[in-house]
Design a protein around this motif. Sequence first.
Motif, mmCIF file in Angstrom:
data_model
loop_
_atom_site.group_PDB
_atom_site.id
_atom_site.type_symbol
_atom_site.label_atom_id
_atom_site.label_comp_id
_atom_site.label_asym_id
_atom_site.label_seq_id
_atom_site.Cartn_x
_atom_site.Cartn_y
_atom_site.Cartn_z
ATOM 1 N N GLN A 195 -33.249 -119.273 -33.607
ATOM 2 C CA GLN A 195 -32.214 -119.088 -34.627
ATOM 3 C C GLN A 195 -32.480 -117.790 -35.369
ATOM 4 N N ILE A 196 -31.426 -116.999 -35.598
ATOM 5 C CA ILE A 196 -31.631 -115.654 -36.148
ATOM 6 C C ILE A 196 -30.762 -115.350 -37.365
ATOM 7 N N HIS A 197 -30.165 -116.369 -37.996
ATOM 8 C CA HIS A 197 -29.245 -116.125 -39.113
ATOM 9 C C HIS A 197 -29.933 -116.334 -40.461
ATOM 10 N N THR A 214 -37.727 -114.303 -40.387
ATOM 11 C CA THR A 214 -37.062 -113.547 -39.326
ATOM 12 C C THR A 214 -36.353 -114.441 -38.322
ATOM 13 N N CYS A 215 -36.950 -115.589 -37.986
ATOM 14 C CA CYS A 215 -36.329 -116.479 -37.012
ATOM 15 C C CYS A 215 -36.991 -117.844 -37.091
ATOM 16 N N THR A 216 -36.355 -118.813 -36.457
ATOM 17 C CA THR A 216 -36.900 -120.162 -36.341
ATOM 18 C C THR A 216 -36.865 -120.564 -34.870
ATOM 19 N N PHE A 217 -37.964 -121.111 -34.375
ATOM 20 C CA PHE A 217 -38.049 -121.543 -32.984
ATOM 21 C C PHE A 217 -37.755 -123.042 -32.890
ATOM 22 N N ARG A 218 -36.935 -123.393 -31.903
ATOM 23 C CA ARG A 218 -36.622 -124.786 -31.633
ATOM 24 C C ARG A 218 -36.720 -125.009 -30.112
ATOM 25 N N GLN A 219 -36.650 -126.237 -29.703
ATOM 26 C CA GLN A 219 -36.693 -126.603 -28.280
ATOM 27 C C GLN A 219 -37.886 -125.956 -27.565
ATOM 28 N N GLY A 220 -39.072 -126.129 -28.150
ATOM 29 C CA GLY A 220 -40.282 -125.620 -27.530
ATOM 30 C C GLY A 220 -40.350 -124.112 -27.468
ATOM 31 N N GLY A 221 -39.628 -123.438 -28.364
ATOM 32 C CA GLY A 221 -39.643 -121.987 -28.413
ATOM 33 C C GLY A 221 -38.573 -121.318 -27.583
ATOM 34 N N LYS A 222 -37.774 -122.108 -26.839
ATOM 35 C CA LYS A 222 -36.723 -121.516 -26.009
ATOM 36 C C LYS A 222 -35.474 -121.170 -26.810
ATOM 37 N N LEU A 240 -15.614 -114.335 -41.320
ATOM 38 C CA LEU A 240 -15.095 -114.533 -42.675
ATOM 39 C C LEU A 240 -15.998 -115.460 -43.494
ATOM 40 N N HIS A 241 -15.663 -115.579 -44.786
ATOM 41 C CA HIS A 241 -16.306 -116.472 -45.760
ATOM 42 C C HIS A 241 -17.683 -115.960 -46.186
ATOM 43 N N SER A 242 -17.785 -115.509 -47.423
ATOM 44 C CA SER A 242 -19.048 -114.958 -47.934
ATOM 45 C C SER A 242 -20.115 -116.016 -48.191
ATOM 46 N N GLU A 243 -19.738 -117.290 -48.200
ATOM 47 C CA GLU A 243 -20.671 -118.394 -48.376
ATOM 48 C C GLU A 243 -21.508 -118.249 -49.648
ATOM 49 N N LEU A 244 -22.819 -118.508 -49.581
ATOM 50 C CA LEU A 244 -23.657 -118.572 -50.772
ATOM 51 C C LEU A 244 -23.616 -117.274 -51.574
ATOM 52 N N ARG A 245 -23.553 -116.151 -50.889
ATOM 53 C CA ARG A 245 -23.492 -114.863 -51.580
ATOM 54 C C ARG A 245 -22.310 -114.797 -52.543
ATOM 55 N N GLY A 246 -21.209 -115.444 -52.195
ATOM 56 C CA GLY A 246 -20.006 -115.410 -53.028
ATOM 57 C C GLY A 246 -19.722 -116.717 -53.742
ATOM 58 N N ARG A 247 -20.765 -117.543 -53.925
ATOM 59 C CA ARG A 247 -20.565 -118.889 -54.475
ATOM 60 C C ARG A 247 -19.815 -118.874 -55.804
ATOM 61 N N HIS A 275 -25.540 -119.552 -36.838
ATOM 62 C CA HIS A 275 -24.915 -120.770 -37.376
ATOM 63 C C HIS A 275 -25.677 -121.367 -38.548
ATOM 64 N N ARG A 276 -26.833 -121.938 -38.319
ATOM 65 C CA ARG A 276 -27.581 -122.573 -39.407
ATOM 66 C C ARG A 276 -28.483 -121.552 -40.085
ATOM 67 N N PRO A 277 -28.414 -121.462 -41.429
ATOM 68 C CA PRO A 277 -29.245 -120.477 -42.145
ATOM 69 C C PRO A 277 -30.733 -120.786 -42.006
#
Length: 337
Positions: free
Chosen positions: A308-310, A297-305, A115-122, A291-293
């Motif tokens: 994030q895909i949102h 395409t993606c963001t790598f954290r924790q040495g690439g392990k 649920l919740h359209s967030e920024l798209r529905g601001r 979770h976090r926008p």
Amino acid sequence: MNEEITKTLSVLFNAETLPSHEYLFNLADKVSSLLESEKTSYRPEADNGENGALLDFTSEEELPVLIIPDLHARSYFLSHILNFKLPEETVKGSPSVLKALSEKKIRVICVGDLLHSELRGRERWLNALEDFQKGNFTSQPMKDEMQEGLTLLSSVMELKLAFPDVFHVLKGNHENIMNERGEGNFPFRKFADEGEMVYRFMQEAYGDDILMVISSFEKALPLLAAFNSCVISHAEPETFFSKERIINGMHDERLIQGLTWTPNDEADEDSCIKIINEFTKNPDAIYLGGHRPISGTCTFRQGGKYIQIHNPEREFITLITPGRIFDPDRDIMDVNC
């Protein structure tokens, strides 16, 4: 392919009105019952006899895994996913995702936040907030928001009922229709007072019985899915959680919060690799979440392990193929191209 689910989804995706009370109640009740009794080889039972919070596919037949990021009321995104033709090198014959589900050739994992359209529905949220503050909880802007959200929610529930073994949904931080505080949940607000506005809308438009049964659905959702090639949860894991703790974690406040609410830069640096090692010896296994926008395409954290895909502005899915090292340029695809 299952003609009944195809027809049902077509009706939902083309709907221009809110679902009826009877339809929504019966649907949510059925899927809640399914989830509450989902004690299978891949969803081990907790010590108290209830469903565990883990989906463990490490001993199951290895199938391609399609990961859907936060949907946030985007039923058009889900429709595009289901019609997307899978790559021949992943699924022979390049069937659509929906056909592959019906033939049990793929597993789909939604990371939550339905649920919740967030920024798209601001702008819509802000217009609805003006009415909400005047005591109008079911204004037209709010009806428009909830028509989108409940269409998406209903579609996901229908898919879970149609393909219970291969279509799965994890709990996200937005799976809190009661806007509760406790057991790892927190009231939600971003541009307006979204959590309370949804709660009040549902209470007035549908009644407490609908709220209760949707809340039951949310609280029956698993928190983490493990494969030999990847581990998935809604958010970056705040710290290491053992397999046993995850199985017994349906009421574990720290675990629920730690897998659904973690902000960027607040997770232990080795939480992902430790959890991966709890489930698989595959050195190329990765941990994915939404979770976090992000942008791109993606963001790598924790040495690439941790990946994030949102990206809320795009319609990206991630496809993990057993035995193949993850390559974001190849394995993250836009279903709206």
